[in-house]
Motif scaffolding. Sequence first.
Motif, PDB file in Angstrom:
ATOM      1  N   VAL A   3     -12.167  10.545  37.525  1.00 39.66           N
ATOM      2  CA  VAL A   3     -13.225  11.557  37.403  1.00 39.66           C
ATOM      3  C   VAL A   3     -14.507  10.924  36.871  1.00 39.66           C
ATOM      4  CG1 VAL A   3     -13.925  13.681  36.198  1.00 39.66           C
ATOM      5  CG2 VAL A   3     -11.631  13.500  37.199  1.00 39.66           C
ATOM      6  N   ASN A   4     -14.368   9.978  35.984  1.00 36.81           N
ATOM      7  CA  ASN A   4     -15.539   9.368  35.358  1.00 36.81           C
ATOM      8  C   ASN A   4     -16.160   8.230  36.174  1.00 36.81           C
ATOM      9  OD1 ASN A   4     -15.270  11.232  33.367  1.00 36.81           O
ATOM     10  ND2 ASN A   4     -14.351   9.844  31.886  1.00 36.81           N
ATOM     11  N   THR A   5     -15.784   8.122  37.450  1.00 34.66           N
ATOM     12  CA  THR A   5     -16.432   7.128  38.307  1.00 34.66           C
ATOM     13  C   THR A   5     -17.821   7.588  38.730  1.00 34.66           C
ATOM     14  OG1 THR A   5     -15.381   8.032  40.303  1.00 34.66           O
ATOM     15  CG2 THR A   5     -14.287   6.151  39.217  1.00 34.66           C
ATOM     16  N   LEU A   6     -18.120   8.870  38.552  1.00 36.51           N
ATOM     17  CA  LEU A   6     -19.432   9.401  38.916  1.00 36.51           C
ATOM     18  C   LEU A   6     -20.184   9.836  37.675  1.00 36.51           C
ATOM     19  CD1 LEU A   6     -21.518  10.374  41.030  1.00 36.51           C
ATOM     20  CD2 LEU A   6     -20.321  12.579  41.009  1.00 36.51           C
ATOM     21  N   ASP A   7     -21.366   9.278  37.483  1.00 38.71           N
ATOM     22  CA  ASP A   7     -22.265   9.705  36.407  1.00 38.71           C
ATOM     23  C   ASP A   7     -23.200  10.738  37.026  1.00 38.71           C
ATOM     24  OD1 ASP A   7     -24.408  10.025  34.613  1.00 38.71           O
ATOM     25  OD2 ASP A   7     -24.194   7.981  33.868  1.00 38.71           O
ATOM     26  N   ILE A   8     -22.931  12.006  36.780  1.00 44.78           N
ATOM     27  CA  ILE A   8     -23.696  13.082  37.401  1.00 44.78           C
ATOM     28  C   ILE A   8     -25.178  13.022  37.019  1.00 44.78           C
ATOM     29  CG2 ILE A   8     -24.012  15.604  37.441  1.00 44.78           C
ATOM     30  CD1 ILE A   8     -20.951  15.824  37.332  1.00 44.78           C
ATOM     31  N   GLU A   9     -25.460  12.658  35.791  1.00 40.51           N
ATOM     32  CA  GLU A   9     -26.850  12.627  35.322  1.00 40.51           C
ATOM     33  C   GLU A   9     -27.688  11.604  36.085  1.00 40.51           C
ATOM     34  OE1 GLU A   9     -29.134  13.117  31.111  1.00 40.51           O
ATOM     35  OE2 GLU A   9     -27.332  11.877  31.117  1.00 40.51           O
ATOM     36  N   THR A  10     -27.130  10.428  36.353  1.00 40.09           N
ATOM     37  CA  THR A  10     -27.892   9.376  37.035  1.00 40.09           C
ATOM     38  C   THR A  10     -27.578   9.283  38.524  1.00 40.09           C
ATOM     39  OG1 THR A  10     -26.233   7.652  36.675  1.00 40.09           O
ATOM     40  CG2 THR A  10     -27.882   7.981  34.919  1.00 40.09           C
ATOM     41  N   GLY A  11     -26.438   9.850  38.931  1.00 43.12           N
ATOM     42  CA  GLY A  11     -26.012   9.752  40.319  1.00 43.12           C
ATOM     43  C   GLY A  11     -25.264   8.465  40.625  1.00 43.12           C
ATOM     44  N   ALA A  12     -25.100   7.594  39.637  1.00 45.23           N
ATOM     45  CA  ALA A  12     -24.389   6.328  39.849  1.00 45.23           C
ATOM     46  C   ALA A  12     -22.901   6.602  40.072  1.00 45.23           C
ATOM     47  CB  ALA A  12     -24.580   5.403  38.656  1.00 45.23           C
ATOM     48  N   ASP A  13     -22.365   6.030  41.135  1.00 42.61           N
ATOM     49  CA  ASP A  13     -20.961   6.212  41.489  1.00 42.61           C
ATOM     50  C   ASP A  13     -20.322   4.834  41.595  1.00 42.61           C
ATOM     51  OD1 ASP A  13     -18.499   6.771  42.617  1.00 42.61           O
ATOM     52  OD2 ASP A  13     -19.295   8.182  44.092  1.00 42.61           O
ATOM     53  N   SER A  14     -19.414   4.530  40.681  1.00 46.37           N
ATOM     54  CA  SER A  14     -18.797   3.199  40.694  1.00 46.37           C
ATOM     55  C   SER A  14     -17.913   2.985  41.919  1.00 46.37           C
ATOM     56  CB  SER A  14     -18.018   2.929  39.403  1.00 46.37           C
ATOM     57  OG  SER A  14     -16.906   3.781  39.310  1.00 46.37           O
ATOM     58  N   LEU A  15     -17.561   4.062  42.623  1.00 44.92           N
ATOM     59  CA  LEU A  15     -16.797   3.910  43.858  1.00 44.92           C
ATOM     60  C   LEU A  15     -17.641   3.305  44.974  1.00 44.92           C
ATOM     61  CD1 LEU A  15     -14.711   7.220  43.955  1.00 44.92           C
ATOM     62  CD2 LEU A  15     -14.038   4.964  43.097  1.00 44.92           C
ATOM     63  N   ASP A  16     -18.950   3.238  44.764  1.00 43.33           N
ATOM     64  CA  ASP A  16     -19.833   2.604  45.744  1.00 43.33           C
ATOM     65  C   ASP A  16     -19.697   1.088  45.723  1.00 43.33           C
ATOM     66  OD1 ASP A  16     -20.858   5.008  46.651  1.00 43.33           O
ATOM     67  OD2 ASP A  16     -22.598   4.960  45.302  1.00 43.33           O
TER      68      ASP A  16
ATOM     69  N   GLY B  25     -15.588  -1.348  41.567  1.00 42.25           N
ATOM     70  CA  GLY B  25     -15.205  -0.007  41.129  1.00 42.25           C
ATOM     71  C   GLY B  25     -13.996   0.525  41.885  1.00 42.25           C
ATOM     72  N   ARG B  26     -13.964   0.269  43.186  1.00 39.51           N
ATOM     73  CA  ARG B  26     -12.816   0.702  44.001  1.00 39.51           C
ATOM     74  C   ARG B  26     -11.574  -0.108  43.651  1.00 39.51           C
ATOM     75  NH1 ARG B  26     -17.005   0.610  47.643  1.00 39.51           N
ATOM     76  NH2 ARG B  26     -16.299  -1.345  48.586  1.00 39.51           N
ATOM     77  N   ALA B  27     -11.741  -1.392  43.451  1.00 41.04           N
ATOM     78  CA  ALA B  27     -10.606  -2.266  43.137  1.00 41.04           C
ATOM     79  C   ALA B  27      -9.951  -1.868  41.812  1.00 41.04           C
ATOM     80  CB  ALA B  27     -11.059  -3.723  43.088  1.00 41.04           C
ATOM     81  N   ARG B  28     -10.759  -1.449  40.853  1.00 40.47           N
ATOM     82  CA  ARG B  28     -10.223  -1.046  39.543  1.00 40.47           C
ATOM     83  C   ARG B  28      -9.199   0.077  39.670  1.00 40.47           C
ATOM     84  NH1 ARG B  28     -14.912   0.016  37.244  1.00 40.47           N
ATOM     85  NH2 ARG B  28     -14.553   2.210  37.051  1.00 40.47           N
ATOM     86  N   LEU B  29      -9.376   0.932  40.696  1.00 45.25           N
ATOM     87  CA  LEU B  29      -8.455   2.040  40.898  1.00 45.25           C
ATOM     88  C   LEU B  29      -7.520   1.814  42.087  1.00 45.25           C
ATOM     89  CD1 LEU B  29     -10.969   4.945  40.268  1.00 45.25           C
ATOM     90  CD2 LEU B  29      -9.063   4.295  38.806  1.00 45.25           C
ATOM     91  N   GLY B  30      -7.647   0.671  42.726  1.00 46.00           N
ATOM     92  CA  GLY B  30      -6.804   0.366  43.871  1.00 46.00           C
ATOM     93  C   GLY B  30      -7.110   1.219  45.085  1.00 46.00           C
TER      94      GLY B  30
ATOM     95  N   ASP C 267     -11.712  10.654  51.017  1.00 42.24           N
ATOM     96  CA  ASP C 267     -10.586  11.389  50.439  1.00 42.24           C
ATOM     97  C   ASP C 267     -10.548  11.233  48.922  1.00 42.24           C
ATOM     98  OD1 ASP C 267      -9.752  12.270  52.924  1.00 42.24           O
ATOM     99  OD2 ASP C 267      -8.209  10.730  53.141  1.00 42.24           O
ATOM    100  N   THR C 268     -10.882  10.047  48.438  1.00 50.72           N
ATOM    101  CA  THR C 268     -10.890   9.791  46.999  1.00 50.72           C
ATOM    102  C   THR C 268     -11.953  10.642  46.311  1.00 50.72           C
ATOM    103  OG1 THR C 268     -10.076   7.540  47.299  1.00 50.72           O
ATOM    104  CG2 THR C 268     -11.190   8.025  45.219  1.00 50.72           C
ATOM    105  N   ARG C 269     -13.119  10.735  46.909  1.00 43.88           N
ATOM    106  CA  ARG C 269     -14.189  11.563  46.319  1.00 43.88           C
ATOM    107  C   ARG C 269     -13.799  13.042  46.334  1.00 43.88           C
ATOM    108  NH1 ARG C 269     -18.647   7.703  48.761  1.00 43.88           N
ATOM    109  NH2 ARG C 269     -19.200   6.625  46.826  1.00 43.88           N
ATOM    110  N   GLU C 270     -13.131  13.472  47.389  1.00 46.27           N
ATOM    111  CA  GLU C 270     -12.667  14.852  47.455  1.00 46.27           C
ATOM    112  C   GLU C 270     -11.658  15.114  46.334  1.00 46.27           C
ATOM    113  OE1 GLU C 270     -10.990  17.896  50.847  1.00 46.27           O
ATOM    114  OE2 GLU C 270     -10.304  15.806  50.936  1.00 46.27           O
ATOM    115  N   LEU C 271     -10.735  14.182  46.132  1.00 46.33           N
ATOM    116  CA  LEU C 271      -9.759  14.298  45.045  1.00 46.33           C
ATOM    117  C   LEU C 271     -10.459  14.320  43.696  1.00 46.33           C
ATOM    118  CD1 LEU C 271      -6.851  14.310  43.936  1.00 46.33           C
ATOM    119  CD2 LEU C 271      -6.873  11.803  44.138  1.00 46.33           C
ATOM    120  N   ARG C 272     -11.422  13.428  43.517  1.00 46.19           N
ATOM    121  CA  ARG C 272     -12.144  13.354  42.235  1.00 46.19           C
ATOM    122  C   ARG C 272     -12.800  14.696  41.893  1.00 46.19           C
ATOM    123  NH1 ARG C 272     -17.018   9.328  42.250  1.00 46.19           N
ATOM    124  NH2 ARG C 272     -17.843  10.911  43.648  1.00 46.19           N
TER     125      ARG C 272
END
Length: 168
Positions: free
Chosen positions: A18-31, A35-40, A48-53
Amino acid sequence: MSERTAAPGGLALIESLVNTLDIETGADSLDTAEGRARLGIARAALADTRELRESLRAALLAHAGHPPHRAVTPLGTLLARAPLHVTVDGHDGSARLVPADEGPLFSRVAAAVAEALVADTWTRLKACEADTCHWAYYDRSPAGRGRWCSMRVCGARAKMRRYRAKGS
């Protein structure tokens, strides 16, 4: 954002997702590949991952008594795709639900939710009430009524807004 310690057990995975997205800045570590590797997560599974998040975020907002931040696919619908099975330890007879396949994020999240349900910790994982934040945090307060991921940031901002509104 949060100065809180990580959620216990499998809830740390959900909190981290859930905390991969910083709503205030718009930064998404899944980009990022890192960031993706950290969660596999494979790049092909990003949508699909963003939908789940965001479905998880809506559930965590509900834990805190808040409406969803936007329309999302119900979490139960998404997790229905996650194959789990029961394992029983041959030595002590303990049983638990585990992902049928350790790879897929959906299965790991479903197993974490199941573990938290059994431990009665699922509803302690919440999303910050601040509209510019909605960061996930584990509420360790005795009454379970935490409202913000950080008292120093989101809590202080909310209290300052209330104070200024009284003075107007």
